[in-house]
Design a protein around this motif. Structure first.
Motif, PDB file in Angstrom:
ATOM      1  N   LEU A 138     -22.604  18.451 -18.683  1.00  0.00           N
ATOM      2  CA  LEU A 138     -23.993  18.425 -19.160  1.00  0.00           C
ATOM      3  C   LEU A 138     -24.983  18.321 -18.009  1.00  0.00           C
ATOM      4  O   LEU A 138     -26.030  18.977 -18.025  1.00  0.00           O
ATOM      5  N   ARG A 139     -24.667  17.498 -17.027  1.00  0.00           N
ATOM      6  CA  ARG A 139     -25.574  17.354 -15.883  1.00  0.00           C
ATOM      7  C   ARG A 139     -25.747  18.677 -15.165  1.00  0.00           C
ATOM      8  O   ARG A 139     -26.868  19.096 -14.849  1.00  0.00           O
TER       9      ARG A 139
ATOM     10  N   LYS B 132     -27.787  21.245 -17.086  1.00  0.00           N
ATOM     11  CA  LYS B 132     -29.225  20.980 -17.034  1.00  0.00           C
ATOM     12  C   LYS B 132     -29.766  21.090 -15.616  1.00  0.00           C
ATOM     13  O   LYS B 132     -30.922  20.758 -15.368  1.00  0.00           O
ATOM     14  N   ASN B 133     -28.924  21.577 -14.697  1.00  0.00           N
ATOM     15  CA  ASN B 133     -29.307  21.767 -13.293  1.00  0.00           C
ATOM     16  C   ASN B 133     -29.879  20.505 -12.655  1.00  0.00           C
ATOM     17  O   ASN B 133     -30.887  20.556 -11.943  1.00  0.00           O
TER      18      ASN B 133
ATOM     19  N   LEU C 158     -30.212  12.940 -20.605  1.00  0.00           N
ATOM     20  CA  LEU C 158     -29.674  14.293 -20.799  1.00  0.00           C
ATOM     21  C   LEU C 158     -30.153  14.938 -22.102  1.00  0.00           C
ATOM     22  O   LEU C 158     -29.906  16.107 -22.351  1.00  0.00           O
TER      23      LEU C 158
END
Length: 66
Positions: free
Chosen positions: A10-11, A14-15, A54
């Motif tokens: 996820l990180r 989301k760049n 997030l």
């Protein structure tokens, strides 16, 4: 996929760098790093902060199934 794998995925989706995620979540970068390696010992408070940063519900990080 376990919590650590979901967090990393996820990180990156989301760049965000670890530093950026830590800043958004109000935690130390080292906590993000340690959590991506193994989430053992990560408090619920930290999990909620990371999930909020997030933009996902905490249960989505914690459930083993995708």
């Amino acid at each position: 996929m376990n919590f650590s794998e979901k967090l990393l995925t996820l990180r990156k989706a989301k760049n965000l760098t670890q530093e950026q995620l830590a800043e958004k979540a109000g935690i130390e970068r080292s906590r993000v790093s340690k959590t991506e390696i193994a989430w053992t010992g990560t408090s619920l408070d930290t999990i909620f902060k990371i999930a909020d940063a997030l933009g996902v519900e905490p249960y989505k990080l914690l459930m083993e199934r995708d």
